[in-house]
Design a protein around this motif. Structure first.
Motif, PDB file in Angstrom:
ATOM      1  N   SER A 179     -30.564  36.182  -4.856  1.00 44.36           N
ATOM      2  CA  SER A 179     -29.132  36.461  -4.752  1.00 44.36           C
ATOM      3  C   SER A 179     -28.695  36.812  -3.338  1.00 44.36           C
ATOM      4  O   SER A 179     -27.518  36.722  -3.012  1.00 44.36           O
ATOM      5  CB  SER A 179     -28.753  37.603  -5.709  1.00 44.36           C
ATOM      6  OG  SER A 179     -29.427  38.793  -5.346  1.00 44.36           O
ATOM      7  N   GLN A 180     -29.670  37.246  -2.485  1.00 41.70           N
ATOM      8  CA  GLN A 180     -29.360  37.581  -1.095  1.00 41.70           C
ATOM      9  C   GLN A 180     -30.394  36.936  -0.183  1.00 41.70           C
ATOM     10  O   GLN A 180     -31.266  37.614   0.365  1.00 41.70           O
ATOM     11  CB  GLN A 180     -29.338  39.102  -0.894  1.00 41.70           C
ATOM     12  CG  GLN A 180     -28.156  39.790  -1.561  1.00 41.70           C
ATOM     13  CD  GLN A 180     -28.133  41.267  -1.243  1.00 41.70           C
ATOM     14  OE1 GLN A 180     -29.105  41.982  -1.467  1.00 41.70           O
ATOM     15  NE2 GLN A 180     -27.011  41.733  -0.707  1.00 41.70           N
ATOM     16  N   HIS A 183     -32.262  38.364   3.216  1.00 43.52           N
ATOM     17  CA  HIS A 183     -32.240  39.821   3.240  1.00 43.52           C
ATOM     18  C   HIS A 183     -33.562  40.361   2.695  1.00 43.52           C
ATOM     19  O   HIS A 183     -34.085  39.858   1.698  1.00 43.52           O
ATOM     20  CB  HIS A 183     -31.095  40.369   2.390  1.00 43.52           C
ATOM     21  CG  HIS A 183     -29.745  40.118   2.980  1.00 43.52           C
ATOM     22  ND1 HIS A 183     -28.610  40.804   2.580  1.00 43.52           N
ATOM     23  CD2 HIS A 183     -29.323  39.256   3.938  1.00 43.52           C
ATOM     24  CE1 HIS A 183     -27.571  40.370   3.267  1.00 43.52           C
ATOM     25  NE2 HIS A 183     -27.981  39.425   4.098  1.00 43.52           N
ATOM     26  N   THR A 229     -30.794  42.742   7.164  1.00 48.34           N
ATOM     27  CA  THR A 229     -29.857  41.669   6.855  1.00 48.34           C
ATOM     28  C   THR A 229     -29.885  40.551   7.895  1.00 48.34           C
ATOM     29  O   THR A 229     -29.465  39.426   7.618  1.00 48.34           O
ATOM     30  CB  THR A 229     -28.420  42.219   6.777  1.00 48.34           C
ATOM     31  OG1 THR A 229     -28.112  42.890   8.015  1.00 48.34           O
ATOM     32  CG2 THR A 229     -28.301  43.210   5.621  1.00 48.34           C
TER      33      THR A 229
END
Length: 241
Positions: A179-180, A183, A229
């Motif tokens: 989902s990221q 990251h 990030t």
């Protein structure tokens, strides 16, 4: 049976299909040797919860291989505290292989999955499997060099030192999700833990974290959680041209 914990890819780890952090014991261990350890002690693998201590006191007789999670180790030579983080693929308590009464305080920073290996039987396996013994020696040398680079470079600017430690933790204890993409989440360490590990003041660490988060936008942070990030930006800060 191994513990069924959603946070860990248990089958991939035990089958040797999960890539281990570079320089760790399991990274150096030959692929045909890992099944020997799994057959011997895989069924004994267990999970410790956050803030639990691994039994690595003077009277304990096991070493531990970290299969998932992150721990903090503390030693107290000459009345001072030395703090180090250890992550996936590392063998913990290695001093017991030569001095069974050796001890090190080892606290789980998050849910941590480990494989306990009896000291006497581990020594027999290492004697019978020279490649495994070499893998351990190589991992300890890599760990020493990593410790020197991360914890021992006290003359570097605080921003670089804190960023270097976060990059290291992302490699050895970070998790990612679909989902990221891009990251990496680091669970467990607090800013106080980082300050202790780097022998820095809390305000200095807080300022470095704030700069990495707000100025450089390379990380986000919450209590006991850091998210890298922008790894490229963080790497550029740690290793400027």
């Amino acid at each position: 049976m191994p513990p069924k914990v959603d946070a860990f890819r248990t089958l991939d780890v035990l089958k040797g299909r999960q890539t281990m952090p570079e320089g760790s014991f399991l990274d150096h261990l030959p692929g045909d040797t890992w099944p020997l350890l799994v057959r011997a002690w895989g069924s004994d693998a267990r999970v410790y919860e956050r803030d639990e201590e691994l039994p690595l006191g003077p009277d304990d007789r096991h070493v531990y291989i970290v299969l998932g999670g992150c721990v903090l180790q503390e030693r107290f030579p000459l009345g001072t505290k030395i703090t180090r983080f250890r992550g996936v693929g590392q063998l913990l308590g290695e001093a017991k292989l030569i001095e069974p009464a050796a001890s090190v305080r080892t606290v789980c920073l998050t849910t941590t999955w480990v494989m306990p290996c009896p000291v006497q039987r581990m020594n027999v396996l290492l004697h019978q499997q020279p490649d495994a013994q070499l893998a351990l020696l190589r991992s300890l040398e890599d760990r020493n060099r990593s410790d020197e680079r991360i914890y021992g470079t006290v003359t570097r600017p605080p921003l670089q030192r804190v960023g270097s430690l976060l990059l290291h933790l992302a490699d050895v204890a970070g998790t990612s999700s679909a989902s990221q993409p891009g990251h990496t989440t680091i669970l467990g360490p607090t800013q106080r833990d980082i300050a202790d590990a780097l022998s820095m003041g809390m305000s200095t660490v807080e300022n470095a974290i704030r700069s990495l988060r707000d100025t450089h936008r390379a990380i986000t942070s919450k209590y006991r959680q850091f998210v890298v990030t922008d790894p490229s930006a963080l790497h550029d800060i740690v290793m400027p041209a």
